[in-house]
Design an enzyme around this catalytic site. Structure first.
Site, short mmCIF file in Angstrom:
data_model
loop_
_atom_site.label_atom_id
_atom_site.label_comp_id
_atom_site.label_asym_id
_atom_site.label_seq_id
_atom_site.Cartn_x
_atom_site.Cartn_y
_atom_site.Cartn_z
N GLY A 252 0.82 -1.21 0.00
CA GLY A 252 0.00 0.00 0.00
C GLY A 252 0.85 1.25 0.00
N ASP A 253 1.96 1.22 0.74
CA ASP A 253 2.87 2.36 0.77
C ASP A 253 3.56 2.54 -0.58
OD1 ASP A 253 2.24 2.51 3.49
OD2 ASP A 253 3.91 1.20 4.03
#
Length: 310
Positions: A252-253
């Protein structure tokens, strides 16, 4: 340049065990220690992709010194505010095909330290195009702290990407960030909806948000299935290439890093979604968290499909 904000960073310690035995001594010979926190994962991926990036946030104690040394060793530009408290550790124990995490709450930020950060932020932001704030707020900061940072960015004409959850996200939305990227669980909690499962559920949730707030990009990540995005009155669905995931933690990052790079390069919505999904997938095939192989970027972007949803 892209500015990343990590207000509650950590030294991430990854222990790999064949099995975990409770109430016994467990010896570990496979240990990975990294400069962690969602914002620093974003920072690392942006730097690996060759984009100019500067990291800021709070660092304190010997743990903070470890992170600072890692950033220096990797030639990552940073302007962190030194605090009296000790930067936290976050421990992940991988065992029996499972992952058990122990996350320290982290230090308490004083009013003086928060004010120093704000003043430093006002200066740094003059030299950047995109700001990315990721992760939780440390103890001592009001839930509206991200909202304050977004307001400052908006006043200076900077594009602000907010990747957080809970009350910090709810308060941040009031300042109309440029892009948000909740997953389905974060979105359901934000809107107090029991469950979001289908694409239609996602679209309805996005429709509600866009009626309430003036947000340029609303993107809901779907894990390995990609993402649904909204921009300029259109819904899009992005589908990444199929891969064998090794470590999805940090994907997600990495997705946020891809979005930030695309926005900094003024790419169109389709290319922006391609970048985000491609970068998230690139992280999933690596053992390290918040890491990509630069040589694979172009091929993964090419293999990511984006289409308009009706």
């Amino acid at each position: 340049m892209i500015l990343t904000i990590t207000l509650n960073p950590s030294v991430d310690i990854n222990y790999k065990l064949d099995s975990l035995h409770l109430n016994e001594v467990n010896r570990c010979y496979r240990v990975i220690k990294t400069a962690g926190g969602k914002g620093l994962n974003v920072t690392r991926v942006i730097q690996l992709a060759g984009e100019n990036v500067c990291a800021t946030g709070f660092l304190g104690g010997t743990t903070g010194e470890f992170i600072e040394n890692v950033l220096n060793e990797n030639n990552i530009n940073h302007q962190f505010i030194k605090i009296q408290g000790e930067t936290r550790h976050c421990i992940a124990i991988l065992h029996n095909g499972k992952q058990t995490e122990i996350l320290e709450a982290g230090p308490c930020i004083t009013e003086e330290e928060a004010s120093t950060f704000i003043e430093n932020y006002k200066n740094i932001i003059n030299n950047v195009d995109v700001v990315v704030a990721s992760g939780s707020l440390p103890i001592g900061l009001d839930s509206s702290f991200y909202q304050k940072l977004i307001n400052i960015a908006n006043e200076k004409g900077k594009k602000f990407i907010l990747d957080t959850s809970g009350e910090a996200l709810g308060e941040g939305l009031k300042a109309n960030p440029y892009l948000i990227k909740p997953n389905k669980d974060e979105l359901s909690k934000l809107l107090n909806i029991e469950k979001i499962t289908t694409i239609q559920d996602v679209k309805e949730a996005i429709n509600y948000l866009k009626e309430q707030f003036d947000i340029e990009y609303i993107i809901v990540s779907l894990g390995e299935k990609g993402a649904v995005g909204f921009h300029g009155g259109k819904f899009y669905i992005a589908t990444p290439p199929k891969v064998r995931a090794v470590n999805p933690v940090g994907s997600g990052d990495s997705m946020v890093a891809g979005f930030a790079i695309a926005i900094a390069r003024n790419l169109d919505p389709i290319e922006t979604l391609k970048y985000g999904c491609a970068f998230g997938t690139l992280n999933a095939i690596e053992e390290k968290t918040g890491y990509i192989q630069p040589k694979l970027i172009n091929s993964f972007i090419t293999e990511t499909e984006v289409s308009v949803l009706t």
